[in-house]
Design a protein around this motif. Structure first.
Motif, mmCIF file in Angstrom:
data_model
loop_
_atom_site.group_PDB
_atom_site.id
_atom_site.type_symbol
_atom_site.label_atom_id
_atom_site.label_comp_id
_atom_site.label_asym_id
_atom_site.label_seq_id
_atom_site.Cartn_x
_atom_site.Cartn_y
_atom_site.Cartn_z
ATOM 1 N N LEU A 50 0.824 -1.200 0.000
ATOM 2 C CA LEU A 50 0.000 0.000 0.000
ATOM 3 C C LEU A 50 0.865 1.259 0.000
ATOM 4 C CD1 LEU A 50 -2.841 1.271 0.189
ATOM 5 C CD2 LEU A 50 -2.592 1.168 2.656
ATOM 6 N N ALA A 51 1.893 1.291 0.823
ATOM 7 C CA ALA A 51 2.792 2.449 0.863
ATOM 8 C C ALA A 51 3.512 2.623 -0.479
ATOM 9 C CB ALA A 51 3.804 2.302 1.996
ATOM 10 N N ALA A 52 3.913 1.509 -1.104
ATOM 11 C CA ALA A 52 4.557 1.585 -2.416
ATOM 12 C C ALA A 52 3.588 2.112 -3.470
ATOM 13 C CB ALA A 52 5.094 0.217 -2.821
ATOM 14 N N MET A 53 2.335 1.707 -3.396
ATOM 15 C CA MET A 53 1.337 2.174 -4.355
ATOM 16 C C MET A 53 1.106 3.677 -4.200
ATOM 17 S SD MET A 53 -2.612 1.008 -4.825
ATOM 18 C CE MET A 53 -3.081 1.694 -3.245
ATOM 19 N N VAL A 54 1.000 4.153 -2.973
ATOM 20 C CA VAL A 54 0.795 5.581 -2.743
ATOM 21 C C VAL A 54 2.029 6.368 -3.189
ATOM 22 C CG1 VAL A 54 0.422 7.337 -0.958
ATOM 23 C CG2 VAL A 54 -0.881 5.213 -0.905
ATOM 24 N N THR A 55 3.216 5.837 -2.937
ATOM 25 C CA THR A 55 4.450 6.487 -3.373
ATOM 26 C C THR A 55 4.479 6.613 -4.888
ATOM 27 O OG1 THR A 55 5.625 5.565 -1.488
ATOM 28 C CG2 THR A 55 6.968 6.369 -3.316
ATOM 29 N N TRP A 56 4.140 5.536 -5.571
ATOM 30 C CA TRP A 56 4.134 5.555 -7.040
ATOM 31 C C TRP A 56 3.126 6.571 -7.562
ATOM 32 C CZ3 TRP A 56 0.154 4.376 -10.412
ATOM 33 C CH2 TRP A 56 0.499 4.379 -11.755
ATOM 34 N N TYR A 57 1.918 6.576 -6.984
ATOM 35 C CA TYR A 57 0.879 7.499 -7.449
ATOM 36 C C TYR A 57 1.289 8.952 -7.235
ATOM 37 C CZ TYR A 57 -3.478 10.040 -7.747
ATOM 38 O OH TYR A 57 -4.438 10.957 -8.076
ATOM 39 N N LEU A 58 1.784 9.277 -6.037
ATOM 40 C CA LEU A 58 2.187 10.654 -5.764
ATOM 41 C C LEU A 58 3.365 11.078 -6.636
ATOM 42 C CD1 LEU A 58 1.832 10.796 -1.883
ATOM 43 C CD2 LEU A 58 0.347 11.861 -3.586
ATOM 44 N N GLY A 59 4.303 10.157 -6.871
ATOM 45 C CA GLY A 59 5.421 10.479 -7.759
ATOM 46 C C GLY A 59 4.968 10.705 -9.190
ATOM 47 N N PHE A 60 3.999 9.908 -9.640
ATOM 48 C CA PHE A 60 3.450 10.061 -10.988
ATOM 49 C C PHE A 60 2.738 11.403 -11.126
ATOM 50 C CE2 PHE A 60 -0.049 9.364 -14.016
ATOM 51 C CZ PHE A 60 0.694 9.043 -15.135
ATOM 52 N N GLN A 61 1.967 11.770 -10.115
ATOM 53 C CA GLN A 61 1.247 13.036 -10.162
ATOM 54 C C GLN A 61 2.188 14.232 -10.010
ATOM 55 O OE1 GLN A 61 -1.970 13.598 -10.879
ATOM 56 N NE2 GLN A 61 -2.170 11.407 -11.230
#
Length: 140
Positions: A50-61
């Motif tokens: 979950l933390a990796a998914m949020v990190t990826w999403y925020l980095g993408f945005q």
């Protein structure tokens, strides 16, 4: 490449921490045996993902957005002034939707006839909530 935003750094550090802690927890609790703690290990694995998914999403945005005043070292509060977006006024529709959801749950318990009545009212209340800005006082 743009510098990563502060929220990306926070979640990236959290992800790295969880990647290091999860196998350590697995070995310490001896989860490889039958009597080990599989629940905690599974929870840590899911939290890491979950933390990796949020990190990826925020980095993408973060790559798609322009620089914000709060990301600059010399940024001032006044630099962020202006239109922030649309914030909806009060609405009664969430109350009616939650009451209909209660009727749906009670319908599963007491009888499908009550569930069907809840579905009918659910269509009405959900439509009202979706289309509340198309008519009335707050129409656009």
């Amino acid at each position: 490449m743009k510098a990563l935003r502060s929220e990306v750094w926070i979640f990236l550090i959290t992800t790295v921490f969880l990647v290091l802690v999860t196998p350590a927890y697995w070995f310490v609790t001896d989860a490889s045996d039958e009597g080990g703690d599989w629940t905690g290990t599974s929870a840590l694995v899911m939290t890491t993902l979950l933390a990796a998914m949020v990190t990826w999403y925020l980095g993408f945005q973060a790559r798609k957005l322009d620089e914000r005043p709060e990301d600059r070292k010399d940024g001032e509060i006044v630099d962020g002034a202006g239109e922030l977006g649309f914030f909806p006024p009060y609405s009664w529709w969430p109350l009616w939707n939650s009451l209909v959801f209660g009727v749906l749950v009670l319908g599963v318990i007491f009888g499908w006839w009550l569930f069907m009545i809840g579905c009918a009212f659910g269509i009405l209340t959900l439509s009202g909530w979706v289309f509340e800005y198309y008519r009335g006082v707050h129409a656009h």
